[in-house]
Enzyme design. Structure first.
Site, PDB file in Angstrom:
ATOM      1  N   LYS A  79       6.617   8.891  -8.230  1.00 26.46           N
ATOM      2  CA  LYS A  79       5.343   8.134  -8.533  1.00 26.46           C
ATOM      3  C   LYS A  79       5.233   7.948 -10.096  1.00 26.46           C
ATOM      4  O   LYS A  79       5.474   8.700 -10.879  1.00 26.46           O
ATOM      5  CB  LYS A  79       4.341   9.286  -7.948  1.00 26.46           C
ATOM      6  N   SER A 160      -3.576   8.131  -3.239  1.00 25.51           N
ATOM      7  CA  SER A 160      -3.091   7.349  -4.161  1.00 25.51           C
ATOM      8  C   SER A 160      -1.719   7.249  -4.319  1.00 25.51           C
ATOM      9  O   SER A 160      -1.161   6.202  -4.618  1.00 25.51           O
ATOM     10  CB  SER A 160      -3.535   7.822  -5.625  1.00 25.51           C
ATOM     11  N   SER A 184      -4.445  12.722  -1.948  1.00 25.67           N
ATOM     12  CA  SER A 184      -3.408  12.027  -2.262  1.00 25.67           C
ATOM     13  C   SER A 184      -2.123  11.769  -2.081  1.00 25.67           C
ATOM     14  O   SER A 184      -1.188  11.340  -2.271  1.00 25.67           O
ATOM     15  CB  SER A 184      -3.515  11.346  -3.852  1.00 25.67           C
TER      16      SER A 184
END
Length: 493
Positions: A79, A160, A184
């Site tokens: 990420k 997210s 998330s």
């Protein structure tokens, strides 16, 4: 051969490499080809093909000598919130354009030391602020799943960590890192039909992870099955003296917990998680999950978490408050984007106006407001008191039960053109995941069924602090009972 490689789990690929059925370079090339073929998902901000192949070749040499770490030669996605030394890290924000950290985050360093190969940096909501992966400066991510009606609407992968969820589900990485501030990891895992675990706060180091809300953020793995999550978390977890919030506790063998079963385990079903208007499919799946655990020898116990209804409001006071403080460092002076101005104040204003997206600006404004002199006691202090009550509810519950079972999300993935325009409605996506963050507890989402539209639905397990093992015990039972097939298997890749 390449299609077969893409269907392997992390554990299967690890065994295949050790048995020399294929090489790390073969595995990496298969994923690089898949990444190239599926760029329309917009799941990566940055691809790293040359570096990945170089690292894979080094892994093959180590494996050839009978050496190598626990994740040797396995291609992962990272990420874009994790700082990677010498490699652009943007947090999906225009304000960090061109930023190449001179250091490596502790989590990614541990993965590297274990022999993992990094394929690239995944797309995400800007500064991890969002539940649909639509606030990224680099555009929204598309979920590889489609509705069974054949209309082909593009769906959100959740957020997210939507990019990480999409690459794992779609066969663009064998596993990925995510971060979870209010859901998330777990919410996109549920929307994308994969496993995601948020460990106990302090289990994984936050050092080198771009901060959103420092008392809530926690890194974790996103994988295709429960065993893969155990393998990956074993490497990611551990005390880090560079992080003052890192817990100095030994990391148990999470893999060993997978075979322990749930006989005698007390499973709590909190009545407050049965939301008004919740989709009947979600409720039915929840009841089915409880039945699976009961049939495996667990005891099902009704419990109450009375302050759950205040969790979302509490979160949206505390998280923006911490964000407004953390994001003050992005001023156009030290790194990233700089938009000149006639004065220093004008430089700040110009840089932040152009560099931060709408959702980030909204949360900074909310956070600054609740921390202001006139409202600090009324909002921030009160929210901290309610947070303590939420945590106390869980402490009381865990005197009666060993693990808690709930749905992960109140619905399946929604289409991108159906997204709510009201940000408060969008925030409701996190209503079932936020309480675990406020209490700092470990929680895992496991894909356990499909909606009538053919979309994945997840169940959530919440455990006591630093008892991730109980999640793996119960999670493995749920996974075995559900026999859920990830998208990459269904798609015939």
């Amino acid at each position: 051969m390449s299609k077969e490689l893409l269907r392997l789990t992390l554990g299967q690929a690890k065994e295949g490499l050790r048995q020399k059925k294929f090489s790390a370079v073969d595995l990496t090339k298969a994923y690089l080809s898949s990444m190239e073929a599926h760029r329309t998902l917009n799941a990566y901000i940055l691809e790293m093909p040359e570096q990945a192949l170089e690292k894979a070749a080094e892994s093959d040499k180590r494996l050839g000598r009978g050496e190598g770490g626990p994740l040797e030669g396995l291609p992962l996605a990272i990420k874009d919130l994790f700082c990677t030394q010498g490699v652009q890290t943007t947090a999906a924000s225009h304000i960090l354009d061109g930023f190449k950290p001179p250091y490596e985050s502790t989590v990614t360093q541990r993965l590297k030391d274990a022999g993992a190969v990094f394929l690239g940096k995944t797309n995400m909501d800007e500064f991890a602020m969002g539940s649909a992966n639509i606030t990224s400066y680099y555009g929204n991510v598309i979920n590889p799943w489609k509705r069974a009606d054949g209309k082909g609407k593009d769906l959100t992968p959740g957020g997210s960590s939507g990019g990480s969820a999409a690459v794992v589900a779609g066969g663009l990485a064998i596993a990925a890192t995510g971060t979870d501030t209010g859901g998330s990891i777990r919410q996109p895992a549920a929307f994308s039909g994969i496993v995601g675990i948020k460990p106990t706060y302090g289990r994984c180091s936050r050092w080198g992870i771009v901060a959103f809300a420092s008392s809530l953020d926690q890194a974790g793995p996103m994988t295709r099955d429960v065993r893969d999550a155990a393998l990956m978390l074993s490497v990611m977890a551990g005390h880090d003296p560079k992080d003052a919030t890192s817990a100095p506790r030994a990391v148990p063998s999470f893999e060993a917990a997978l075979t322990q079963g749930v006989k005698g385990l007390r499973v709590g079903i909190p009545r407050e998680y049965r939301l008004e208007g919740m989709d009947g499919e979600i409720v039915g799946l929840w009841e089915k999950g409880a039945q699976w655990l009961k049939e495996a020898g667990a005891e099902i116990i009704d419990i109450s978490l009375p302050h759950t209804k205040y969790s979302l409001a509490t979160y949206y006071v505390l998280a923006p408050a911490e964000a407004s403080s953390n994001l003050a460092r992005y001023d156009g002076v030290r790194y990233g984007l700089r938009v000149p101005g006639a004065t220093l104040d004008e430089l700040y204003e110009n840089t932040r106006s152009e560099g931060f997206g709408e959702e980030v600006q909204r949360r900074i404004l909310i956070g600054t407001y609740v921390l202001s002199a006139g409202y600090y006691d009324a909002y921030y202090v009160k929210a901290q008191k309610v947070r303590a009550l939420v945590a106390r509810d869980f402490e009381t519950a865990f005197q009666k039960v060993d693990v808690i079972l709930t749905p992960t999300t109140p619905s399946a993935a929604f289409a991108l053109d159906e997204k709510p325009t009201d940000p408060v409605v969008m925030y409701l996506n996190d209503v079932l995941t936020v309480p675990a963050n406020l209490a700092g507890l470990p929680a895992m989402s496991i894909p356990t069924g499909l909606s009538k539209e053919g979309l994945p639905l997840g169940l959530q397990l919440i455990g006591p602090a630093f008892d991730e093992s109980v999640l793996f015990r119960a999670g493995q039972v749920l996974e075995n009972a559900a026999s859920f097939k990830p998208f990459v298997e269904r798609s015939g890749k």
